[in-house]
Design a protein around this motif. Structure first.
Motif, PDB file in Angstrom:
ATOM      1  N   PHE A 107       0.963  -1.355  -0.062  1.00 31.47           N
ATOM      2  CA  PHE A 107      -0.008  -0.085   0.056  1.00 31.47           C
ATOM      3  C   PHE A 107       0.822   1.271   0.043  1.00 31.47           C
ATOM      4  N   THR A 108       0.473   2.328  -0.847  1.00 28.36           N
ATOM      5  CA  THR A 108       1.394   3.536  -0.659  1.00 28.36           C
ATOM      6  C   THR A 108      -0.115   4.649  -0.514  1.00 28.36           C
ATOM      7  N   ALA A 109       0.281   5.726  -0.003  1.00 26.64           N
ATOM      8  CA  ALA A 109      -0.523   6.813   0.207  1.00 26.64           C
ATOM      9  C   ALA A 109       0.020   8.049   0.163  1.00 26.64           C
ATOM     10  N   THR A 110      -0.475   9.220  -0.425  1.00 24.16           N
ATOM     11  CA  THR A 110      -0.011  10.287  -0.531  1.00 24.16           C
ATOM     12  C   THR A 110       0.122  10.824   1.030  1.00 24.16           C
ATOM     13  N   PRO A 111       1.057  12.002   1.277  1.00 25.33           N
ATOM     14  CA  PRO A 111       1.253  12.275   2.472  1.00 25.33           C
ATOM     15  C   PRO A 111       0.108  12.671   3.435  1.00 25.33           C
ATOM     16  N   ASP A 112      -0.970  12.955   2.953  1.00 26.88           N
ATOM     17  CA  ASP A 112      -2.068  13.600   3.896  1.00 26.88           C
ATOM     18  C   ASP A 112      -3.062  12.660   4.403  1.00 26.88           C
ATOM     19  N   PRO A 113      -3.251  11.492   4.269  1.00 26.77           N
ATOM     20  CA  PRO A 113      -4.069  10.612   5.015  1.00 26.77           C
ATOM     21  C   PRO A 113      -3.470  10.141   6.356  1.00 26.77           C
ATOM     22  N   HIS A 114      -3.819  10.636   7.252  1.00 31.53           N
ATOM     23  CA  HIS A 114      -3.461  10.218   8.720  1.00 31.53           C
ATOM     24  C   HIS A 114      -4.423   9.381   9.589  1.00 31.53           C
ATOM     25  N   SER A 115      -5.631   9.101   9.343  1.00 30.37           N
ATOM     26  CA  SER A 115      -6.713   8.550   9.915  1.00 30.37           C
ATOM     27  C   SER A 115      -6.411   7.119  10.295  1.00 30.37           C
ATOM     28  N   ASP A 116      -5.851   6.370   9.533  1.00 31.04           N
ATOM     29  CA  ASP A 116      -5.813   4.813   9.669  1.00 31.04           C
ATOM     30  C   ASP A 116      -4.815   4.259   8.833  1.00 31.04           C
ATOM     31  N   PHE A 117      -4.584   2.921   8.840  1.00 28.94           N
ATOM     32  CA  PHE A 117      -3.739   2.168   7.896  1.00 28.94           C
ATOM     33  C   PHE A 117      -4.519   1.623   6.911  1.00 28.94           C
ATOM     34  N   PRO A 118      -4.144   1.882   5.536  1.00 30.82           N
ATOM     35  CA  PRO A 118      -4.942   1.034   4.521  1.00 30.82           C
ATOM     36  C   PRO A 118      -5.011  -0.519   4.581  1.00 30.82           C
ATOM     37  N   ALA A 119      -3.641  -1.162   5.331  1.00 31.04           N
ATOM     38  CA  ALA A 119      -3.667  -2.515   5.579  1.00 31.04           C
ATOM     39  C   ALA A 119      -4.817  -2.989   6.317  1.00 31.04           C
ATOM     40  N   ALA A 120      -5.164  -2.056   7.293  1.00 35.40           N
ATOM     41  CA  ALA A 120      -6.355  -2.565   8.206  1.00 35.40           C
ATOM     42  C   ALA A 120      -7.778  -3.075   7.282  1.00 35.40           C
ATOM     43  N   ALA A 121      -7.774  -2.502   6.230  1.00 30.00           N
ATOM     44  CA  ALA A 121      -8.982  -2.877   5.290  1.00 30.00           C
ATOM     45  C   ALA A 121      -8.880  -4.392   4.699  1.00 30.00           C
TER      46      ALA A 121
ATOM     47  N   ALA B 257       3.512   2.157   2.439  1.00 30.03           N
ATOM     48  CA  ALA B 257       4.833   3.552   2.279  1.00 30.03           C
ATOM     49  C   ALA B 257       4.287   4.778   1.973  1.00 30.03           C
ATOM     50  N   GLN B 258       4.746   5.766   2.216  1.00 30.83           N
ATOM     51  CA  GLN B 258       4.395   7.143   1.682  1.00 30.83           C
ATOM     52  C   GLN B 258       4.925   7.577   0.572  1.00 30.83           C
ATOM     53  N   GLU B 259       3.926   8.010  -0.439  1.00 31.59           N
ATOM     54  CA  GLU B 259       4.493   8.693  -1.640  1.00 31.59           C
ATOM     55  C   GLU B 259       5.111  10.110  -1.085  1.00 31.59           C
ATOM     56  N   PRO B 260       5.978  10.551  -2.337  1.00 29.34           N
ATOM     57  CA  PRO B 260       6.633  11.832  -2.247  1.00 29.34           C
ATOM     58  C   PRO B 260       5.467  12.865  -2.155  1.00 29.34           C
ATOM     59  N   ASP B 261       5.734  13.924  -1.596  1.00 33.55           N
ATOM     60  CA  ASP B 261       4.700  15.134  -1.496  1.00 33.55           C
ATOM     61  C   ASP B 261       4.960  15.794  -2.515  1.00 33.55           C
ATOM     62  N   ILE B 262       4.497  15.881  -3.760  1.00 33.61           N
ATOM     63  CA  ILE B 262       4.474  16.291  -5.232  1.00 33.61           C
ATOM     64  C   ILE B 262       3.430  17.468  -5.461  1.00 33.61           C
ATOM     65  N   ALA B 263       4.039  18.645  -5.639  1.00 29.47           N
ATOM     66  CA  ALA B 263       3.063  19.919  -5.667  1.00 29.47           C
ATOM     67  C   ALA B 263       2.248  19.594  -6.954  1.00 29.47           C
ATOM     68  N   GLY B 264       1.036  19.787  -6.758  1.00 31.93           N
ATOM     69  CA  GLY B 264       0.007  19.554  -7.929  1.00 31.93           C
ATOM     70  C   GLY B 264      -0.500  17.906  -7.795  1.00 31.93           C
ATOM     71  N   ALA B 265      -0.038  17.026  -7.029  1.00 28.20           N
ATOM     72  CA  ALA B 265      -0.582  15.984  -7.193  1.00 28.20           C
ATOM     73  C   ALA B 265      -2.030  15.773  -6.558  1.00 28.20           C
ATOM     74  N   MET B 266      -2.474  14.653  -6.992  1.00 24.97           N
ATOM     75  CA  MET B 266      -3.943  14.426  -6.654  1.00 24.97           C
ATOM     76  C   MET B 266      -3.900  14.031  -5.083  1.00 24.97           C
ATOM     77  N   PRO B 267      -4.464  14.764  -4.167  1.00 27.01           N
ATOM     78  CA  PRO B 267      -4.614  14.381  -2.898  1.00 27.01           C
ATOM     79  C   PRO B 267      -5.576  13.172  -2.295  1.00 27.01           C
ATOM     80  N   ARG B 268      -4.972  12.528  -1.204  1.00 27.23           N
ATOM     81  CA  ARG B 268      -5.703  11.704  -0.470  1.00 27.23           C
ATOM     82  C   ARG B 268      -5.797  10.287  -1.077  1.00 27.23           C
ATOM     83  N   VAL B 269      -4.714  10.032  -2.148  1.00 22.37           N
ATOM     84  CA  VAL B 269      -4.760   8.881  -2.762  1.00 22.37           C
ATOM     85  C   VAL B 269      -3.981   7.521  -2.029  1.00 22.37           C
TER      86      VAL B 269
END
Length: 126
Positions: free
Chosen positions: A47-61, A75-87
């Motif tokens: 699982f990877t996620a953009t830096p903005d989700p903080h509420s839970d681990f995707p693996a819990a699903a 793993a956390q994806e890099p914080d890229i300007a203009g990237a789609m958030p909460r992915v």
């Protein structure tokens, strides 16, 4: 034996534990169903996620779906300007043990990009 990987992504509606669990469960279920993948076929799930989700681990699903004996990694994806958030993205390597005539060839793997995340890969989104 052949090894393939299926991938998918979803943009979370909002950063909250409930919606993350629901949407990641929906994504992982769609990936498994569309590719006729059983839990015993899974090698691991990344699982990877953009830096903005903080509420839970995707693996819990995945654990909620009963996938309890497969290594899971986030793993956390890099914080890229203009990237789609909460992915949240998923990459799941699978092992194909069936006879050669029923192996799933790479071009037939159904990668799953749900909702707004379809814009991430218009070339392969289902």
């Amino acid at each position: 034996m052949a090894v393939r990987a299926v991938r998918g992504a979803v943009q979370l509606e909002r950063d909250a534990s409930g919606p993350m669990g629901e949407q990641v469960t929906q994504l992982l279920t769609a990936m498994l169903e569309r590719n006729a993948i059983g839990r015993d076929d899974l090698i691991s799930i990344w699982f990877t996620a953009t830096p903005d989700p903080h509420s839970d681990f995707p693996a819990a699903a995945a654990r909620g779906l009963g996938i309890v004996d497969v290594p899971l990694l986030r793993a956390q994806e890099p914080d890229i300007a203009g990237a789609m958030p909460r992915v949240v993205r998923i990459l799941a390597p699978i092992e194909i043990l069936a006879p050669i005539e029923s192996d799933l060839p790479r071009p037939r793997i159904a990668h799953v990009y749900l909702g707004a995340a379809a814009a991430l890969r218009k070339d392969i989104a289902q």
